[in-house]
Design an enzyme around this catalytic site. Structure first.
Site, PDB file in Angstrom:
ATOM      1  N   ASP A   1      41.780  31.526  47.492  1.00 22.87           N
ATOM      2  CA  ASP A   1      41.794  32.836  46.845  1.00 22.87           C
ATOM      3  C   ASP A   1      43.070  32.985  46.021  1.00 22.87           C
ATOM      4  O   ASP A   1      44.157  32.638  46.485  1.00 22.87           O
ATOM      5  CB  ASP A   1      41.723  33.922  47.926  1.00 22.87           C
TER       6      ASP A   1
ATOM      7  N   GLN B   1      33.860  45.467  48.270  1.00 27.89           N
ATOM      8  CA  GLN B   1      33.492  44.377  47.365  1.00 27.89           C
ATOM      9  C   GLN B   1      34.008  44.695  45.971  1.00 27.89           C
ATOM     10  O   GLN B   1      33.686  45.731  45.402  1.00 27.89           O
ATOM     11  CB  GLN B   1      31.967  44.189  47.336  1.00 27.89           C
TER      12      GLN B   1
ATOM     13  N   HIS C   1      30.168  36.236  48.111  1.00 24.46           N
ATOM     14  CA  HIS C   1      31.217  35.312  48.520  1.00 24.46           C
ATOM     15  C   HIS C   1      31.658  35.643  49.936  1.00 24.46           C
ATOM     16  O   HIS C   1      31.522  36.774  50.394  1.00 24.46           O
ATOM     17  CB  HIS C   1      32.410  35.307  47.559  1.00 24.46           C
TER      18      HIS C   1
END
Length: 138
Positions: free
Chosen positions: A32, A95, A101
């Site tokens: 990330d 989200q 994901h």
């Protein structure tokens, strides 16, 4: 199927560079760019699904199996004590990118607790009504 204006479609399909930790024909797992902690990994399907609720059962099954594999790799590589597996659906749930994901977040016994919520007191009658309401929609 890809969505032309989706950044995660572009990342998952290699159009935008990433620090990839795993890739196969259906998924890419990357570090990330805004991690909660070092090693925070995202599992992204190469096909576009807005969220868990719009994905096929086959994709979801494979994604969970991959989450296990990535989770074990993260634990072994980083020596963490556990992992959070997080998947948000909708803005109200946090989200921010509307492409399915899964977050794999390393956790340490002495680390900050970042995935928590208050534990409310529940009324047994209300709980029974809520359970029946949900069950009636399945």
């Amino acid at each position: 199927m890809k969505k032309d204006d989706c950044i995660f479609c572009k990342i998952a399909n290699g159009e935008i560079p990433s620090n990839t930790v795993y890739e196969d024909e259906r998924f890419r797992a990357i570090l990330d760019l805004s991690p909660a902690v070092k090693g925070h990994t995202l599992i992204i399907p190469k096909d576009h699904f807005d969220d868990l609720l719009s994905a096929s059962d086959e994709v979801l099954s494979d994604a969970v199996k991959l989450a296990k594999k990535i989770g074990n790799g993260v634990k072994e590589a980083l020596g963490c004590d556990g992992i959070n597996v997080v998947q948000n659906n909708g803005e109200a749930a946090g989200q921010t990118v509307h492409h399915l994901h899964i977050h794999i977040i390393p956790r340490y016994a002495d680390g900050e607790k970042i995935v928590t919520w208050p534990q409310l007191t529940s009324d047994p009658e209300e709980q029974a009504k809520i359970a029946a309401s949900i069950a009636g929609k399945l």
